[in-house]
Design an enzyme around this catalytic site. Structure first.
Site, PDB file in Angstrom:
ATOM      1  CG  ASN A   9      52.410 -34.157 -73.248  1.00 15.92           C
ATOM      2  OD1 ASN A   9      51.724 -34.112 -74.236  1.00 15.92           O
ATOM      3  ND2 ASN A   9      52.104 -34.655 -72.095  1.00 15.92           N
ATOM      4  CD1 TRP A  10      53.362 -28.776 -77.625  1.00 20.83           C
ATOM      5  CD2 TRP A  10      52.384 -28.979 -79.604  1.00 20.83           C
ATOM      6  NE1 TRP A  10      54.100 -27.919 -78.214  1.00 20.83           N
ATOM      7  CE2 TRP A  10      53.530 -27.880 -79.700  1.00 20.83           C
ATOM      8  CE3 TRP A  10      51.700 -28.990 -80.981  1.00 20.83           C
ATOM      9  CZ2 TRP A  10      54.248 -27.369 -80.840  1.00 20.83           C
ATOM     10  CZ3 TRP A  10      52.357 -28.455 -81.939  1.00 20.83           C
ATOM     11  CH2 TRP A  10      53.364 -27.698 -82.012  1.00 20.83           C
ATOM     12  CE  LYS A  11      50.379 -32.240 -70.206  1.00 17.82           C
ATOM     13  NZ  LYS A  11      50.348 -31.962 -68.719  1.00 17.82           N
ATOM     14  CG  HIS A  96      51.250 -37.845 -69.272  1.00 19.54           C
ATOM     15  ND1 HIS A  96      50.152 -37.393 -68.425  1.00 19.54           N
ATOM     16  CD2 HIS A  96      52.111 -36.989 -69.331  1.00 19.54           C
ATOM     17  CE1 HIS A  96      50.637 -36.052 -68.233  1.00 19.54           C
ATOM     18  NE2 HIS A  96      51.694 -35.740 -68.759  1.00 19.54           N
ATOM     19  CD  GLU A  98      47.638 -34.746 -68.138  1.00 17.00           C
ATOM     20  OE1 GLU A  98      47.670 -34.678 -69.502  1.00 17.00           O
ATOM     21  OE2 GLU A  98      48.010 -33.503 -67.583  1.00 17.00           O
ATOM     22  CD  GLU A 165      55.465 -35.621 -66.777  1.00 14.26           C
ATOM     23  OE1 GLU A 165      55.723 -34.699 -67.451  1.00 14.26           O
ATOM     24  OE2 GLU A 165      54.022 -36.088 -67.024  1.00 14.26           O
ATOM     25  N   GLY A 171      50.940 -28.983 -64.293  1.00 14.96           N
ATOM     26  CA  GLY A 171      49.715 -27.895 -64.669  1.00 14.96           C
ATOM     27  C   GLY A 171      49.678 -26.899 -63.415  1.00 14.96           C
ATOM     28  CB  SER A 204      54.861 -26.701 -62.808  1.00 15.25           C
ATOM     29  OG  SER A 204      53.509 -26.799 -62.613  1.00 15.25           O
ATOM     30  N   GLY A 225      54.825 -29.372 -70.651  1.00 18.72           N
ATOM     31  CA  GLY A 225      53.395 -29.174 -70.858  1.00 18.72           C
ATOM     32  C   GLY A 225      53.212 -27.922 -71.493  1.00 18.72           C
ATOM     33  N   GLY A 226      52.546 -27.124 -70.497  1.00 19.43           N
ATOM     34  CA  GLY A 226      51.947 -25.768 -70.887  1.00 19.43           C
ATOM     35  C   GLY A 226      53.084 -24.954 -71.414  1.00 19.43           C
TER      36      GLY A 226
HETATM   37  O1  LIG Z   1      52.383 -33.342 -67.808  1.00 19.44           O
HETATM   38  C1  LIG Z   1      53.424 -32.682 -68.025  1.00 19.44           C
HETATM   39  C2  LIG Z   1      54.059 -32.974 -69.251  1.00 19.44           C
HETATM   40  O2  LIG Z   1      53.987 -34.392 -69.553  1.00 19.44           O
HETATM   41  C3  LIG Z   1      53.769 -31.385 -67.426  1.00 19.44           C
HETATM   42  O3  LIG Z   1      52.714 -30.587 -67.865  1.00 19.44           O
HETATM   43  P1  LIG Z   1      52.945 -28.958 -67.255  1.00 19.44           P
HETATM   44  O4  LIG Z   1      54.432 -28.428 -67.902  1.00 19.44           O
HETATM   45  O5  LIG Z   1      52.050 -28.222 -68.005  1.00 19.44           O
HETATM   46  O6  LIG Z   1      53.033 -28.768 -65.758  1.00 19.44           O
END
Ligand SMILES: O=C(CO)COP(=O)(O)O
Length: 245
Positions: A9-11, A96, A98, A165, A171, A204, A225-226
């Site tokens: 997930n590149w956000k 999600h 967010e 999640e 994050g 994470s 994510g990251g």
């Molecule tokens: O929100 C996430 C994937 O959708 C997880 O993000 P991180 O891997 O950066 O913690």
């Protein structure tokens, strides 16, 4: 059969030029990836077109990060399912944390988005998970049960991926212990009526913890994510090792 699905997930990261650079670094690593692992990239909408052309014929599947429930209409800033399927998008992240936290997503709108995605042949990746406060108050189970009850009304569980999640692990570098993620995912599974739904862990996920996460019997993949933004680290994640001790 529960499939293994590893999704990045590149956000709100990466321009089109940065996306091309990523592919150059990442694609060669896929030669080592066992064929049964589904690899999905969920870039910002603006990169879907370039990726759908660059990935044509590749084993990477495309995912989007959101979808509206109407086919079209006066919904400024939204994207519909037919717009995504035209670009060969196969998956879409829905609900999600967010989106729930910053953009007013509710269980009711999550449910509408899930049904619209499925109507057009997209496989939704439904995200559920608790905050730190809810966990500390012992509300993890009840919160997740409530999310699943409301989000999955009239949703076809034959075409669905779920991502557990925990919000406090997103994050933060504060990963949920693999055994605890396994326990909660088992609980999620017990509330579904289809034993074949793939359930991912997200929060994470990094090259140094993916082997332990994927060694858990209930965990069918990861939503990353990251660590999915950098070719070598995402490559290490999709090429996780199965002989973790
Ligand atoms: O929100 C996430 C994937 O959708 C997880 O993000 P991180 O891997 O950066 O913690």
């Amino acid at each position: 059969m529960r499939k293994i699905v590893i999704a990045g997930n590149w956000k709100m990261f990466k321009t089109q030029a940065e996306t091309q650079d990523f592919l150059q670094g990442f694609l060669p690593h896929l030669e080592e990836t066992p064929p049964e692992r589904e690899v999905v990239l969920c870039p910002p909408f603006t990169n879907l077109n370039v990726l759908s052309k660059s990935l044509h014929g590749s084993r990477i599947q495309l995912g989007a990060q959101n979808v509206h429930w109407e086919e079209n209409g006066a919904y400024t800033g939204e994207i519909s399912a037919p717009m995504l399927t035209e670009l060969s998008v196969r998956f879409v992240i829905v609900g999600h944390s967010e989106r729930r936290q910053y953009f007013g997503e509710t269980d009711a709108t999550v449910n509408l988005r899930l049904k619209a995605a499925q109507k057009y042949g997209l496989t939704p990746i439904l995200c559920v998970g608790e905050t730190k406060e809810q966990r500390d108050a012992g509300e993890t189970e009840s919160l997740i049960t409530s999310q699943l009850d409301k989000d999955l009304i009239d949703v076809d569980q034959n075409s669905l991926v779920i991502a557990y999640e925990p919000i406090w692990a997103i994050g933060t570098g504060d990963t949920c212990e693999a055994q605890e993620a396994n326990r909660v995912i088992g609980l999620i599974r017990s509330q579904l009526n289809n034993p074949h739904v793939s359930i991912q862990y997200g929060g994470s996920v990094k090259p140094n913890n993916i082997d332990e996460i994927m060694a858990q019997p209930e965990i069918d993949g990861a939503l990353v994510g990251g660590a999915s933004l950098e070719p070598a680290s995402f490559a290490r994640i999709v090429n996780y090792k199965v002989n973790y001790k």
